[in-house]
Design a protein around this motif. Structure first.
Motif, PDB file in Angstrom:
ATOM      1  N   SER A  77       1.031  -0.561   0.441  1.00 40.05           N
ATOM      2  CA  SER A  77      -0.073  -0.532   0.128  1.00 40.05           C
ATOM      3  C   SER A  77       0.940   1.117   0.125  1.00 40.05           C
ATOM      4  O   SER A  77       1.784   0.831   0.313  1.00 40.05           O
ATOM      5  CB  SER A  77      -1.235   0.135   1.287  1.00 40.05           C
ATOM      6  N   ARG A  78       0.635   2.483  -0.262  1.00 38.34           N
ATOM      7  CA  ARG A  78       1.158   4.345  -0.292  1.00 38.34           C
ATOM      8  C   ARG A  78       1.633   4.023   0.920  1.00 38.34           C
ATOM      9  O   ARG A  78       2.867   4.483   1.301  1.00 38.34           O
ATOM     10  CB  ARG A  78       0.259   5.356  -0.849  1.00 38.34           C
ATOM     11  N   SER A  79       1.203   3.418   2.202  1.00 40.56           N
ATOM     12  CA  SER A  79       1.814   3.372   3.745  1.00 40.56           C
ATOM     13  C   SER A  79       2.466   2.641   3.264  1.00 40.56           C
ATOM     14  O   SER A  79       3.572   3.578   4.718  1.00 40.56           O
ATOM     15  CB  SER A  79       0.354   3.496   4.669  1.00 40.56           C
ATOM     16  N   ASP A  80       2.761   1.371   2.998  1.00 40.77           N
ATOM     17  CA  ASP A  80       3.918   0.801   3.389  1.00 40.77           C
ATOM     18  C   ASP A  80       5.139   1.478   2.912  1.00 40.77           C
ATOM     19  O   ASP A  80       6.529   1.507   2.994  1.00 40.77           O
ATOM     20  CB  ASP A  80       4.055  -0.241   2.271  1.00 40.77           C
ATOM     21  N   VAL A  81       4.992   1.869   1.566  1.00 39.63           N
ATOM     22  CA  VAL A  81       5.963   2.613   0.364  1.00 39.63           C
ATOM     23  C   VAL A  81       6.461   4.378   1.675  1.00 39.63           C
ATOM     24  O   VAL A  81       7.913   4.579   1.791  1.00 39.63           O
ATOM     25  CB  VAL A  81       5.660   3.049  -0.447  1.00 39.63           C
ATOM     26  N   GLU A 121       6.184   4.566   4.752  1.00 42.29           N
ATOM     27  CA  GLU A 121       7.265   4.104   6.309  1.00 42.29           C
ATOM     28  C   GLU A 121       8.571   3.417   5.294  1.00 42.29           C
ATOM     29  O   GLU A 121       9.883   4.584   6.523  1.00 42.29           O
ATOM     30  CB  GLU A 121       6.828   3.039   6.611  1.00 42.29           C
ATOM     31  N   ARG A 122       9.044   2.436   4.596  1.00 47.62           N
ATOM     32  CA  ARG A 122      10.197   3.168   4.156  1.00 47.62           C
ATOM     33  C   ARG A 122      10.538   3.865   3.915  1.00 47.62           C
ATOM     34  O   ARG A 122      12.269   5.044   3.846  1.00 47.62           O
ATOM     35  CB  ARG A 122      10.043   1.840   2.698  1.00 47.62           C
ATOM     36  N   ALA A 123      10.416   4.913   2.928  1.00 43.71           N
ATOM     37  CA  ALA A 123      11.005   6.468   2.541  1.00 43.71           C
ATOM     38  C   ALA A 123      10.994   7.315   3.889  1.00 43.71           C
ATOM     39  O   ALA A 123      12.335   8.322   3.532  1.00 43.71           O
ATOM     40  CB  ALA A 123       9.577   6.900   2.044  1.00 43.71           C
ATOM     41  N   GLU A 124      10.331   6.800   5.035  1.00 42.46           N
ATOM     42  CA  GLU A 124      10.371   7.372   6.024  1.00 42.46           C
ATOM     43  C   GLU A 124      11.699   6.960   6.518  1.00 42.46           C
ATOM     44  O   GLU A 124      12.526   7.676   6.899  1.00 42.46           O
ATOM     45  CB  GLU A 124       9.876   7.763   7.590  1.00 42.46           C
ATOM     46  N   LEU A 125      12.041   5.898   6.475  1.00 44.36           N
ATOM     47  CA  LEU A 125      13.117   4.826   6.825  1.00 44.36           C
ATOM     48  C   LEU A 125      14.286   5.838   6.496  1.00 44.36           C
ATOM     49  O   LEU A 125      15.607   6.106   6.473  1.00 44.36           O
ATOM     50  CB  LEU A 125      13.058   3.633   6.729  1.00 44.36           C
ATOM     51  N   CYS A 126      14.037   5.847   4.973  1.00 43.59           N
ATOM     52  CA  CYS A 126      15.202   6.110   3.641  1.00 43.59           C
ATOM     53  C   CYS A 126      15.815   7.565   4.371  1.00 43.59           C
ATOM     54  O   CYS A 126      16.969   7.965   4.652  1.00 43.59           O
ATOM     55  CB  CYS A 126      15.214   6.118   2.485  1.00 43.59           C
ATOM     56  N   HIS A 127      14.780   8.223   4.764  1.00 36.15           N
ATOM     57  CA  HIS A 127      15.167   9.863   4.877  1.00 36.15           C
ATOM     58  C   HIS A 127      16.147   9.674   6.503  1.00 36.15           C
ATOM     59  O   HIS A 127      17.249  10.110   5.987  1.00 36.15           O
ATOM     60  CB  HIS A 127      14.084  10.275   5.217  1.00 36.15           C
ATOM     61  N   VAL A 128      16.032   8.935   7.606  1.00 34.65           N
ATOM     62  CA  VAL A 128      16.625   8.843   8.679  1.00 34.65           C
ATOM     63  C   VAL A 128      17.962   8.491   8.107  1.00 34.65           C
ATOM     64  O   VAL A 128      19.706   8.576   8.677  1.00 34.65           O
ATOM     65  CB  VAL A 128      16.041   8.112   9.288  1.00 34.65           C
ATOM     66  N   VAL A 129      17.765   7.116   7.439  1.00 33.51           N
ATOM     67  CA  VAL A 129      19.625   5.743   7.427  1.00 33.51           C
ATOM     68  C   VAL A 129      20.146   7.430   6.454  1.00 33.51           C
ATOM     69  O   VAL A 129      21.504   6.471   6.986  1.00 33.51           O
ATOM     70  CB  VAL A 129      19.278   4.923   7.055  1.00 33.51           C
ATOM     71  N   ILE A 130      19.444   7.742   4.723  1.00 34.57           N
ATOM     72  CA  ILE A 130      21.275   7.909   4.621  1.00 34.57           C
ATOM     73  C   ILE A 130      21.036   9.755   4.609  1.00 34.57           C
ATOM     74  O   ILE A 130      22.550   9.837   4.807  1.00 34.57           O
ATOM     75  CB  ILE A 130      20.378   8.903   3.204  1.00 34.57           C
ATOM     76  N   ARG A 131      20.562  10.044   6.605  1.00 35.98           N
ATOM     77  CA  ARG A 131      21.074  11.248   7.013  1.00 35.98           C
ATOM     78  C   ARG A 131      22.410  10.537   8.266  1.00 35.98           C
ATOM     79  O   ARG A 131      23.674  10.759   8.492  1.00 35.98           O
ATOM     80  CB  ARG A 131      20.431  12.170   7.452  1.00 35.98           C
ATOM     81  N   SER A 132      21.892   9.828   8.200  1.00 30.56           N
ATOM     82  CA  SER A 132      22.523   8.442   9.496  1.00 30.56           C
ATOM     83  C   SER A 132      23.756   8.027   8.701  1.00 30.56           C
ATOM     84  O   SER A 132      25.084   8.634   9.008  1.00 30.56           O
ATOM     85  CB  SER A 132      22.495   8.237  10.272  1.00 30.56           C
ATOM     86  N   ALA A 133      24.196   8.057   7.884  1.00 33.54           N
ATOM     87  CA  ALA A 133      25.156   7.467   7.285  1.00 33.54           C
ATOM     88  C   ALA A 133      25.833   8.059   6.803  1.00 33.54           C
ATOM     89  O   ALA A 133      27.234   8.329   5.934  1.00 33.54           O
ATOM     90  CB  ALA A 133      24.512   6.331   5.532  1.00 33.54           C
ATOM     91  N   GLY A 134      25.626   9.337   6.387  1.00 35.68           N
ATOM     92  CA  GLY A 134      26.063  10.182   5.289  1.00 35.68           C
ATOM     93  C   GLY A 134      27.018  10.550   6.622  1.00 35.68           C
ATOM     94  O   GLY A 134      28.009  11.400   6.714  1.00 35.68           O
ATOM     95  N   ALA A 135      26.719  11.289   7.839  1.00 38.64           N
ATOM     96  CA  ALA A 135      27.446  11.481   9.672  1.00 38.64           C
ATOM     97  C   ALA A 135      28.130  10.801   9.040  1.00 38.64           C
ATOM     98  O   ALA A 135      30.304  11.429   9.320  1.00 38.64           O
ATOM     99  CB  ALA A 135      26.384  11.424  10.033  1.00 38.64           C
ATOM    100  N   LEU A 136      28.580   9.557   9.226  1.00 40.91           N
ATOM    101  CA  LEU A 136      29.210   8.663   9.470  1.00 40.91           C
ATOM    102  C   LEU A 136      30.094   8.523   8.276  1.00 40.91           C
ATOM    103  O   LEU A 136      32.107   8.635   7.810  1.00 40.91           O
ATOM    104  CB  LEU A 136      28.744   7.065   8.581  1.00 40.91           C
ATOM    105  N   ALA A 137      29.451   8.783   6.623  1.00 42.33           N
ATOM    106  CA  ALA A 137      30.632   9.072   5.447  1.00 42.33           C
ATOM    107  C   ALA A 137      31.447  10.812   6.003  1.00 42.33           C
ATOM    108  O   ALA A 137      33.127  10.019   5.599  1.00 42.33           O
ATOM    109  CB  ALA A 137      29.686   8.887   5.140  1.00 42.33           C
TER     110      ALA A 137
END
Ligand code: IPD
Ligand code: CA
Length: 285
Positions: free
Chosen positions: A7-11, A13-29
Motif C-alpha cells: 500500500s502507499r503507506s508501506d512505501v 514508511e520505507r521512505a521515512e526510514l530512508c530519510h533517517v538512514v541516509i542522513r546517519s550514513a552521511g554523518a558516518l561518511a
C-alpha cells in the motif's frame, strides 16, 4: 494483499526510514572523510577505489533496512545481494575516487523498487548537507524545497556531464564527447554519477550521460530527474538492475539532441519502469 503489492503507506514508511538512514550514513561518511589519510584506500580494479568507509556505510544502511523490513531485497555496491519484488538499491559512497583523495564531492544513493518500478530515490551529499529526494508521482525536492530541471534549449548554453568507466571502450566515450562538443555543449566530469544526476534534477547541470552504470549509481537519480520534469532513458529495458545499463537524464529542451549524440534512446513515458531480473547484459559498446 497479493505478494509484492504494497500500500502507499508501506512505501511511505520505507521512505521515512530512508530519510533517517541516509542522513546517519552521511554523518558516518563525513566522519570517515575527515579522518581519511593520504593513500588510505585500496583498489578494486583500474580507477576503482575502495575505502574502509564504503563498507562501513553499506553495513550501517543494510543493518537498518533489514531490521525494519527483513523480507525486502537489498542490492548494494559493496556486498551485492538479492533482487526481490521489493528491493533497495544502495550505493554507500558514490564518488569514492573523490572521497579517497580528499575532494568533498561524494554522496550516498538509495532507491526503493517494487515490481520493477522505482518508488522513491534519495541522494545525500553530507559535505553540503543536501538531500535530493523524489517519490513516484510526487515531484522532486532538495532539502524539502521543490526542484525542477533547467529550461535550457540551446547547446551553446548547455553544460553536460559525461561519466565514464573502464567498462566501456575509450573510443566509444570519445565519440560521444566529440558529438556533444560538436553540438556546442560544455562537457564536464565531476566523479560522482549519482550527484551528476541530482544536479540535472535541480537545474545545475543540463544532462548526465554515461554509457554503462550500475543500478545503485543511477536508479535513485533517474527517478529524481524524471520527477523534476526531465527526460530519462528506459534504463532497465536497455540493461538490467543486476548488470546495469546506459544512462541518459536530461532537461527536456535538449534531450533529443543528447540522445542522438549518445546513441541512447529516450523513455516514451514518464515512469521509470523496468523489467527486473531479466539479467540481460547491455549492448552499448
Ligand atoms: C562511480 C562514479 C563515477 C561513474 C562510475 C561509477 P563509485 O561510482 O559514480 O562518477 O562514472 O560509473 O562507478 O565507484 O564512485 O561508487
Ligand atoms: Ca557508485
Amino acid at each position: 494483499m497479493a505478494l509484492g503489492e504494497s500500500s502507499r503507506s508501506d512505501v511511505k514508511e520505507r521512505a521515512e526510514l530512508c530519510h533517517v538512514v541516509i542522513r546517519s550514513a552521511g554523518a558516518l561518511a563525513l566522519e570517515g572523510f575527515r579522518r581519511v589519510a593520504k593513500g588510505g584506500f585500496t583498489m578494486k580494479g583500474p580507477q576503482d577505489f575502495l575505502t574502509e568507509t564504503d563498507a562501513a556505510s553499506e553495513d550501517h544502511i543494510r543493518g537498518a533496512i533489514m531490521a525494519a523490513f527483513p523480507d525486502d531485497g537489498f542490492f548494494g555496491e559493496e556486498g551485492g545481494g538479492e533482487i526481490r519484488d521489493r528491493v533497495w538499491v544502495v550505493d554507500p559512497i558514490d564518488g569514492t575516487a573523490n572521497f579517497a583523495r580528499g575532494i568533498p564531492h561524494f554522496c550516498i544513493s538509495i532507491g526503493y523498487i517494487e515490481n520493477g518500478i522505482t518508488q522513491f530515490g534519495a541522494i545525500y551529499n553530507p559535505a553540503l548537507d543536501e538531500l535530493h529526494f523524489a517519490m513516484l508521482g510526487q515531484g522532486a525536492t532538495r532539502n524539502g524545497i521543490t526542484i525542477s530541471t533547467a529550461a535550457t534549449t540551446r547547446f551553446d548554453m548547455a553544460s553536460i556531464e559525461l561519466g565514464w568507466s573502464t567498462r566501456i571502450p575509450n573510443s566509444t566515450y570519445l565519440g560521444v564527447a566529440e558529438a556533444l562538443l560538436t553540438k556546442g555543449a560544455n562537457v564536464r566530469r565531476s566523479g560522482s554519477g549519482a550527484l551528476g544526476l541530482a544536479y540535472v534534477a535541480d537545474g545545475r547541470s543540463d544532462a548526465y550521460v554515461e554509457l554503462h552504470m550500475n543500478s545503485w549509481d543511477c536508479v535513485p537519480g533517474m527517478l529524481i530527474v524524471a520527477e523534476a520534469g526531465g527526460v530519462v532513458c528506459p534504463f532497465t529495458k536497455l540493461g538490467s538492475l543486476r548488470h546495469g545499463g546506459p544512462v541518459l537524464a536530461s532537461a527536456a529542451g535538449i534531450a533529443s539532441g543528447v540522445s542522438e549524440a549518445a546513441n541512447i534512446p529516450l523513455a516514451l513515458g514518464k515512469a521509470v519502469v523496468s523489467s527486473i531480473n531479466t539479467g540481460a547484459r547491455t549492448q552499448v559498446a
